[in-house]
Design a protein around this motif. Structure first.
Motif, short mmCIF file in Angstrom:
data_model
loop_
_atom_site.label_atom_id
_atom_site.label_comp_id
_atom_site.label_asym_id
_atom_site.label_seq_id
_atom_site.Cartn_x
_atom_site.Cartn_y
_atom_site.Cartn_z
N ARG A 1 0.84 -1.21 0.00
CA ARG A 1 0.00 0.00 0.00
C ARG A 1 0.87 1.24 0.00
O ARG A 1 1.80 1.35 0.78
CB ARG A 1 -0.91 0.03 1.23
CG ARG A 1 -1.94 -1.06 1.20
CD ARG A 1 -3.24 -0.64 1.86
NE ARG A 1 -4.13 -1.79 1.80
CZ ARG A 1 -4.51 -2.50 2.86
NH1 ARG A 1 -4.12 -2.14 4.07
NH2 ARG A 1 -5.29 -3.54 2.72
N PHE A 2 0.55 2.15 -0.89
CA PHE A 2 1.21 3.46 -0.94
C PHE A 2 0.17 4.51 -0.55
O PHE A 2 -0.94 4.49 -1.06
CB PHE A 2 1.70 3.78 -2.36
CG PHE A 2 2.89 2.98 -2.82
CD1 PHE A 2 3.54 2.07 -1.99
CD2 PHE A 2 3.38 3.15 -4.11
CE1 PHE A 2 4.63 1.34 -2.44
CE2 PHE A 2 4.48 2.42 -4.56
CZ PHE A 2 5.10 1.52 -3.73
N GLU A 3 0.58 5.40 0.32
CA GLU A 3 -0.32 6.48 0.71
C GLU A 3 0.48 7.76 0.79
O GLU A 3 1.46 7.82 1.56
CB GLU A 3 -0.92 6.15 2.08
CG GLU A 3 -2.38 6.54 2.21
CD GLU A 3 -2.93 6.03 3.52
OE1 GLU A 3 -3.20 6.87 4.38
OE2 GLU A 3 -3.04 4.79 3.68
N PRO A 4 0.10 8.79 0.05
CA PRO A 4 0.86 10.04 0.14
C PRO A 4 0.80 10.58 1.56
O PRO A 4 -0.27 10.70 2.15
CB PRO A 4 0.12 10.97 -0.83
CG PRO A 4 -0.67 10.07 -1.73
CD PRO A 4 -1.01 8.86 -0.91
N ALA A 5 1.97 10.86 2.15
CA ALA A 5 2.05 11.46 3.49
C ALA A 5 2.05 12.97 3.37
O ALA A 5 1.67 13.68 4.30
CB ALA A 5 3.30 10.97 4.21
N GLY B 1 3.32 21.27 -0.30
CA GLY B 1 4.42 21.84 -1.07
C GLY B 1 5.55 20.86 -1.31
O GLY B 1 6.62 21.24 -1.80
N VAL B 2 5.33 19.58 -0.96
CA VAL B 2 6.37 18.56 -1.13
C VAL B 2 5.70 17.20 -1.24
O VAL B 2 4.67 16.96 -0.60
CB VAL B 2 7.35 18.61 0.08
CG1 VAL B 2 6.67 18.34 1.40
CG2 VAL B 2 8.52 17.66 -0.12
#
Ligand SMILES: [Zn+2]
Length: 224
Positions: free
Chosen positions: A27-31, A38-39
């Motif tokens: 699982r990938f989840e944007p942190a 901005g990153v």
């Protein structure tokens, strides 16, 4: 020497990818995201045996070394490609099958078992790969080999659920001898140049039984 080609032998790690039955899904989840923070920073959740990876002795051996404790030299060396393509689903790869390659087995060599099963990756047939017979594993270990790689899900037969009928004998023989195993190699057709040097260096995950690898083969050419 000069480095010529660098060939990728790794699976792309991505959400939903095929993993060993019962292992955690990737699982990938944007942190954080460019839009919000901005990153871009990705949160990653995965099992230690997802995609192209190595097994440390601690995977099966109580008190055995974990990935972070292993000599990195175990993961780098000349490849001895053992072409056993033509084996059928769940067929055994025996010591007899490896005998033609015996002269190439020694300490420091990475034995690459080429089953051809990588072409079934992502399908149910990928679980039904050929696997090493204990006699074949013993032949490699007795010849001094400590690193065994395969283009399939496991060096032992993959079981859908419950205990393995034979207790993962090939894992126990190789890891019990202080060796390591690399699984889910890909793109082995690209290894058809003379004397490929392999790098299977895993992430140095603390106290881990296994870790992902960016597996590559290097072509060394004389300086001209
Ligand atoms: Zn593994």
């Amino acid at each position: 020497m000069r480095i010529g080609r660098v060939v990728d032998l790794s699976r792309r790690v991505e959400p939903g990818m095929q993993v060993y039955p019962g292992d955690p899904e990737v699982r990938f989840e944007p942190a954080a995201t460019l839009e919000e923070e901005g990153v871009n920073v990705l949160g990653i959740r995965m099992g230690s045996h997802s995609g192209t990876h190595v097994d440390a002795p601690y995977h099966f051996i109580a008190g055995g070394p974990s990935v972070d404790e292993l000599d990195p030299g175990l993961f780098v060396g000349p490849a001895a490609v053992l072409d056993v393509r033509g084996k059928g689903p769940r067929e055994r790869i025996t010591a007899g099958d490896l005998r033609p390659y015996r002269a190439r087995f020694s300490g420091g060599v990475i034995a690459v078992v080429r089953t051809g099963w990588e072409e079934h990756y992502g399908t149910p047939l990928y679980y039904d790969h050929p696997f090493l017979d204990p006699g074949a594993a013993r032949m490699l270990i007795e010849a001094g080999v400590r690193t065994v790689a395969i283009d399939a899900l496991s060096v032992d037969e993959t079981v859908a659920e419950g205990p393995h009928p034979e207790g993962y004998p090939v894992h126990r023989i190789i890891l019990g001898a202080g060796g390591v195993i690399a699984e889910n190699l890909a793109n082995l057709g690209a290894l058809e140049f003379p004397d490929p040097l392999l790098s299977l260096l895993p992430l140095r995950l603390g106290e881990a039984d296994g870790a992902p690898v960016r597996a590559v083969a290097l072509e060394l050419t004389p300086e001209s």
